[in-house]
Design a protein around this motif. Structure first.
Motif, PDB file in Angstrom:
ATOM      1  N   UNK A   1       0.763  -1.082   0.010  1.00  0.00           N
ATOM      2  CA  UNK A   1       0.046   0.036  -0.129  1.00  0.00           C
ATOM      3  C   UNK A   1       0.755   1.275  -0.040  1.00  0.00           C
ATOM      4  N   UNK A   2       1.956   1.018   0.717  1.00  0.00           N
ATOM      5  CA  UNK A   2       2.870   2.379   0.878  1.00  0.00           C
ATOM      6  C   UNK A   2       3.376   2.575  -0.560  1.00  0.00           C
ATOM      7  N   UNK A   3       3.659   1.447  -1.481  1.00  0.00           N
ATOM      8  CA  UNK A   3       4.404   1.846  -2.770  1.00  0.00           C
ATOM      9  C   UNK A   3       3.222   2.331  -3.547  1.00  0.00           C
TER      10      UNK A   3
ATOM     11  N   UNK B   1      -6.318   1.712  -9.570  1.00  0.00           N
ATOM     12  CA  UNK B   1      -5.354   1.212 -10.604  1.00  0.00           C
ATOM     13  C   UNK B   1      -4.134   1.139 -10.027  1.00  0.00           C
ATOM     14  N   UNK B   2      -3.930   2.163  -9.222  1.00  0.00           N
ATOM     15  CA  UNK B   2      -2.493   2.133  -8.345  1.00  0.00           C
ATOM     16  C   UNK B   2      -2.297   0.998  -7.537  1.00  0.00           C
TER      17      UNK B   2
ATOM     18  N   UNK C   1      -2.899   0.541   6.144  1.00  0.00           N
ATOM     19  CA  UNK C   1      -2.503   1.725   5.507  1.00  0.00           C
ATOM     20  C   UNK C   1      -1.357   1.790   4.754  1.00  0.00           C
ATOM     21  N   UNK C   2      -1.312   2.842   3.990  1.00  0.00           N
ATOM     22  CA  UNK C   2       0.157   3.204   3.308  1.00  0.00           C
ATOM     23  C   UNK C   2       0.006   4.836   2.819  1.00  0.00           C
ATOM     24  N   UNK C   3       1.105   5.465   3.037  1.00  0.00           N
ATOM     25  CA  UNK C   3       1.167   6.775   2.916  1.00  0.00           C
ATOM     26  C   UNK C   3       2.226   7.135   2.029  1.00  0.00           C
ATOM     27  N   UNK C   4       2.370   8.283   0.794  1.00  0.00           N
ATOM     28  CA  UNK C   4       3.146   8.511   0.095  1.00  0.00           C
ATOM     29  C   UNK C   4       3.220   9.894  -0.065  1.00  0.00           C
TER      30      UNK C   4
ATOM     31  N   UNK D   1      -3.479   5.796   1.583  1.00  0.00           N
ATOM     32  CA  UNK D   1      -4.270   4.794   0.998  1.00  0.00           C
ATOM     33  C   UNK D   1      -4.863   4.047   2.123  1.00  0.00           C
ATOM     34  N   UNK D   2      -5.917   3.361   2.265  1.00  0.00           N
ATOM     35  CA  UNK D   2      -6.388   2.475   3.294  1.00  0.00           C
ATOM     36  C   UNK D   2      -7.125   1.139   2.377  1.00  0.00           C
ATOM     37  N   UNK D   3      -6.961   0.004   3.180  1.00  0.00           N
ATOM     38  CA  UNK D   3      -7.634  -1.242   2.466  1.00  0.00           C
ATOM     39  C   UNK D   3      -7.481  -2.097   3.535  1.00  0.00           C
ATOM     40  N   UNK D   4      -8.316  -3.295   2.950  1.00  0.00           N
ATOM     41  CA  UNK D   4      -8.215  -4.620   3.677  1.00  0.00           C
ATOM     42  C   UNK D   4      -8.124  -5.433   2.581  1.00  0.00           C
ATOM     43  N   UNK D   5      -6.992  -6.402   2.697  1.00  0.00           N
ATOM     44  CA  UNK D   5      -6.735  -7.326   1.566  1.00  0.00           C
ATOM     45  C   UNK D   5      -7.725  -8.272   1.391  1.00  0.00           C
TER      46      UNK D   5
END
Length: 288
Positions: free
Chosen positions: A89-91, A118-119, A166-169, A186-190
């Motif tokens: 997610x960070x990527x 898409x990311x 979570x991932x942050x750029x 970005x937030x997500x649940x796999x």
């Protein structure tokens, strides 16, 4: 040692015959030193928020971890699960931030119609739930998280109980003719993965080692407003204490010049506190 400290306190803070009922902390030399310290600290604050953080790699290095911690603190306050920092997610978030910086836009969808999802796909991240928060030109992490929390849609992402990662750029680039900092969260649940030999589906759980915490130094550097306010409030309390001791210990022996100097220092500290409390990162905004 104890006697030396007591003697120093009597000399600088306690009105008594030994200092002619004029505590040294309110005399010209000490007052000038305190005022210089206040102005120097304010100079460091302004240098940090206007030049050091915006123009160096410090923000990109430190802010992701601090923002992840602040996000989790808001979730814990609402009895929600903490989010793990996902490298994938960070990527994805970093690629989104880079794209905004390179193409000079600030939106969930890029000029070619590419969506946040898409990311995720390009980073190889399959999700069952996902969300995105965007911001531009914030240098204070507390200010940023409070701005997101004040927006219903961004707050919903931060407090969404379906998210687990979570991932942050962060990227520097131009937008509307100015160099700015882009922030993508970005937030997500796999997406659930099947358990071997079973038809049951279970959500992918990140290993404990991906949970990260920002360093104390990182929190201090990326919260310049909070740090400066804490220091200036401490100075203000120190001045109030000095004034109170000067006025009330030998109440029949007063030196108006000392009291005036004390109130002048207090006024200076108060003005700086008011300014920093109301300071906003220039050009800062959230999308949506």
């Amino acid at each position: 040692m104890g006697q030396t400290i007591r003697a120093w306190l009597r000399k600088y803070f306690i009105p008594n015959p030994g200092n002619e009922y004029q505590p040294h902390i309110l005399r010209d030399r000490a007052v000038v030193s305190i005022l210089v310290a206040i102005l120097a600290l304010e100079g460091v604050f302004l240098l940090d928020v206007l030049y050091l953080l915006p123009d160096t790699d410090l923000l990109a290095t430190l802010l992701p971890g601090v923002l992840a911690d602040l996000t989790n603190s808001r979730r814990v306050e609402q009895q929600l699960n903490m989010l793990a920092v996902s490298p994938l997610l960070s990527n994805a978030a970093q690629q989104k931030a880079n794209d905004m910086a390179q193409r000079e836009y600030f939106a969930h969808v890029n000029p070619e119609g590419k969506t946040p999802w898409d990311w995720f796909q390009e980073a190889g991240y399959s999700f069952s739930y996902a969300g995105e928060n965007l911001a531009i030109n914030f240098v204070d992490s507390e200010e940023l998280i409070e701005s997101w929390m004040a927006s219903p849609s961004h707050r919903d992402n931060i407090l969404n109980r379906n998210f687990t990662e979570i991932g942050i750029g962060i990227a520097r680039g131009n937008y509307k003719g100015q160099e700015v900092t882009f922030i993508a969260q970005f937030f997500a649940r796999p997406f659930p993965s099947r358990v071997a030999g079973s038809a049951a589906e279970t959500p992918a759980t990140p290993p404990p080692e991906v949970r990260t915490h920002a360093s104390f130094a990182g929190e201090v550097i990326t919260t310049p407003k909070k740090t400066s306010l804490a220091l200036f409030w401490a100075i203000a309390v120190f001045i109030i204490l000095a004034l109170a001791l000067n006025i009330f210990i030998a109440i029949r022996i007063q030196h108006p010049a000392l009291i005036a100097r004390g109130f002048f220092m207090l006024l200076t500290a108060g003005i700086v506190i008011w300014f920093n409390w109301n300071f906003r990162s220039p050009g800062a905004a959230i999308f949506g």
